[in-house]
Scaffold this motif. Structure first.
Motif, short mmCIF file in Angstrom:
data_model
loop_
_atom_site.label_atom_id
_atom_site.label_comp_id
_atom_site.label_asym_id
_atom_site.label_seq_id
_atom_site.Cartn_x
_atom_site.Cartn_y
_atom_site.Cartn_z
N LEU A 163 0.85 -1.20 0.15
CA LEU A 163 -0.05 -0.21 0.10
C LEU A 163 0.74 1.17 0.09
O LEU A 163 0.30 2.16 -0.53
CB LEU A 163 -0.85 -0.03 1.26
CG LEU A 163 -1.77 1.14 1.52
CD1 LEU A 163 -2.81 1.40 0.33
CD2 LEU A 163 -2.44 0.94 2.60
N ALA A 164 1.97 1.30 0.54
CA ALA A 164 2.89 2.41 0.71
C ALA A 164 3.47 2.65 -0.60
O ALA A 164 4.20 4.04 -0.68
CB ALA A 164 3.80 2.12 1.97
N GLU A 203 -0.96 4.99 12.51
CA GLU A 203 -1.22 4.04 11.68
C GLU A 203 -2.84 4.13 11.11
O GLU A 203 -2.78 3.96 10.04
CB GLU A 203 -0.92 2.81 12.20
CG GLU A 203 0.64 2.70 12.83
CD GLU A 203 1.44 3.02 11.45
OE1 GLU A 203 1.49 2.07 10.38
OE2 GLU A 203 2.22 3.97 11.50
N LYS A 204 -3.59 4.55 11.80
CA LYS A 204 -5.06 4.85 11.56
C LYS A 204 -5.12 5.91 10.51
O LYS A 204 -5.70 5.61 9.49
CB LYS A 204 -5.87 5.08 12.75
CG LYS A 204 -7.30 5.26 12.47
CD LYS A 204 -8.31 5.76 13.86
CE LYS A 204 -9.53 5.70 13.39
NZ LYS A 204 -10.14 7.00 12.94
N LEU A 205 -4.44 7.23 10.54
CA LEU A 205 -4.27 8.06 9.86
C LEU A 205 -3.56 7.74 8.48
O LEU A 205 -4.13 7.99 7.40
CB LEU A 205 -3.47 9.23 10.32
CG LEU A 205 -3.28 10.69 9.37
CD1 LEU A 205 -4.74 11.39 9.45
CD2 LEU A 205 -2.48 11.61 10.28
N PHE A 206 -2.60 6.94 8.44
CA PHE A 206 -1.92 6.38 7.33
C PHE A 206 -2.87 5.61 6.67
O PHE A 206 -2.99 5.96 5.25
CB PHE A 206 -0.66 5.36 7.96
CG PHE A 206 0.19 4.97 6.80
CD1 PHE A 206 -0.40 4.11 5.84
CD2 PHE A 206 1.38 5.15 6.82
CE1 PHE A 206 0.37 3.74 4.93
CE2 PHE A 206 2.46 4.68 5.88
CZ PHE A 206 1.86 4.17 4.81
N THR A 209 -6.06 8.02 4.98
CA THR A 209 -5.60 8.79 4.05
C THR A 209 -5.04 8.19 2.86
O THR A 209 -5.39 8.55 1.82
CB THR A 209 -4.67 9.83 4.44
OG1 THR A 209 -3.51 9.29 5.09
CG2 THR A 209 -5.09 10.59 5.62
N THR A 210 -3.96 7.14 3.16
CA THR A 210 -3.43 6.44 1.98
C THR A 210 -4.47 5.65 0.97
O THR A 210 -4.43 5.72 -0.31
CB THR A 210 -2.41 5.62 2.30
OG1 THR A 210 -1.45 6.32 3.12
CG2 THR A 210 -1.63 5.18 1.01
N LEU A 211 -5.35 4.92 1.57
CA LEU A 211 -6.39 4.27 0.89
C LEU A 211 -7.27 5.25 0.05
O LEU A 211 -7.48 4.73 -1.32
CB LEU A 211 -7.21 3.50 1.79
CG LEU A 211 -6.70 2.20 2.52
CD1 LEU A 211 -7.50 1.67 3.53
CD2 LEU A 211 -6.52 1.24 1.37
N THR A 212 -7.65 6.33 0.70
CA THR A 212 -8.66 7.38 -0.06
C THR A 212 -7.73 7.95 -1.23
O THR A 212 -8.09 7.95 -2.27
CB THR A 212 -8.99 8.50 0.86
OG1 THR A 212 -9.57 8.01 1.98
CG2 THR A 212 -9.79 9.30 0.05
#
Length: 304
Positions: A163-164, A203-206, A209-212
């Protein structure tokens, strides 16, 4: 108009080394998803064995996973549902081993897409190995990311830390992927103590935001399945399994709890996003100017 597909994400607190118990729980959730009309259900990463690589039993279990994959094929056929059974750690002999005694096994973390008739339509071995995993797992390295036709459209598979890396998504999109499925095993404590001091929810923020961002920047749908939170403070997994679409963002999400969430995934939104942003159109142009340009199949770019 592109179709709407009914899909399910499944999460629970996976028990290390409890392969039969985890499999039974997965099958119960898959039956629940099918009873709610899901066309596809996705399980988390390491869903059979958990993560306990220093235990010899964990490595031994990697040699015993084939019957479980076949069981999922039979269940998909019986329930008429597509299944991505999270990931399965598989043991393969090393090409440099000459005897059983000196065998250094290769352990691949593999995701499969099983069609609703029980056929395996494609698989993917994790490429971007998370740092603590690297002493134990083998990366698929330079093997290309592949896209395959499924009952829910053109699908690509990624796993957790992939994902990163936006390059992974770009390669799939260049090959025509409309849906990217990401089983994961993501904990609050994948952030370091120093990072958690700055933001306990980093990690929740990661993830959120990244999925969106990934679904917007690639005009694709993303199905993300994680592990549910456990009772121990040291293994506080995040859950947060969800489906994301461009334009609208998250269309259905779980919290940290165990269970199954079934939702409708409107693929017409993916078509509208591409018409608006023209990401695939730009990527397919001759003379596209980024040097990490990937091989492309010019006829597979359009979202139907």
């Amino acid at each position: 108009m592109a179709p709407t597909h009914r899909v399910a994400v499944i999460q629970w607190n996976i028990k290390d080394l409890a392969i039969d118990e985890n499999h039974q729980k997965a099958c119960a959730y898959l039956r629940d998803a099918a009873s709610q009309g899901a066309e596809l259900a996705v399980l988390p990463e390491y869903h059979l064995t958990g993560w306990s690589p220093s235990n010899p039993e964990w490595i031994a279990l990697a040699s015993q996973t084939t019957p479980y994959l076949k069981a999922y094929q039979a269940l998909a056929r019986d329930l008429h549902i597509c299944i991505v059974p999270g990931t399965i750690v598989e043991r393969h002999p090393s090409p440099t081993s000459t005897t059983v005694e000196d065998e250094q096994p290769l352990l691949y973390n593999t995701a499969y897409f099983i069609s609703n008739d029980g056929t395996i339509l494609g698989h993917y071995r994790k490429k971007n190995i998370w740092h603590p995993e690297r002493p134990f797992l083998t990366s698929s390295g330079t093997d290309p990311h592949e896209v395959f036709d499924t009952p829910i459209g053109k699908v690509g598979l990624l796993i957790c830390w992939d994902l990163a890396f936006p390059e992974a998504f770009r390669e799939l999109i260049c090959k025509g992927a409309e849906v990217v499925i990401v089983p994961t095993y993501w904990s609050k404590y994948d952030a370091s103590p120093a990072a958690l001091q700055h933001n306990p929810d980093s990690e929740k923020l990661f993830l959120e935001t990244t999925l969106t961002a990934r679904c917007f920047e690639n005009t694709c749908a993303i199905i993300f399945a994680n592990v549910a939170r456990g009772d121990e403070e040291s293994d506080r997994f995040l859950g947060l399994s969800r489906v994301c679409l461009p334009v609208v963002g998250t269309v259905g999400a779980m919290g940290p709890e165990e269970g199954v969430l079934v939702m409708d995934m409107d693929m017409d939104v993916v078509r509208i996003a591409e018409e608006n942003y023209k990401v695939r159109e730009d990527l397919s142009r001759e003379g596209w100017y980024y040097t990490y340009r990937h091989e492309r199949e010019h006829n597979s770019r359009e979202v139907k």
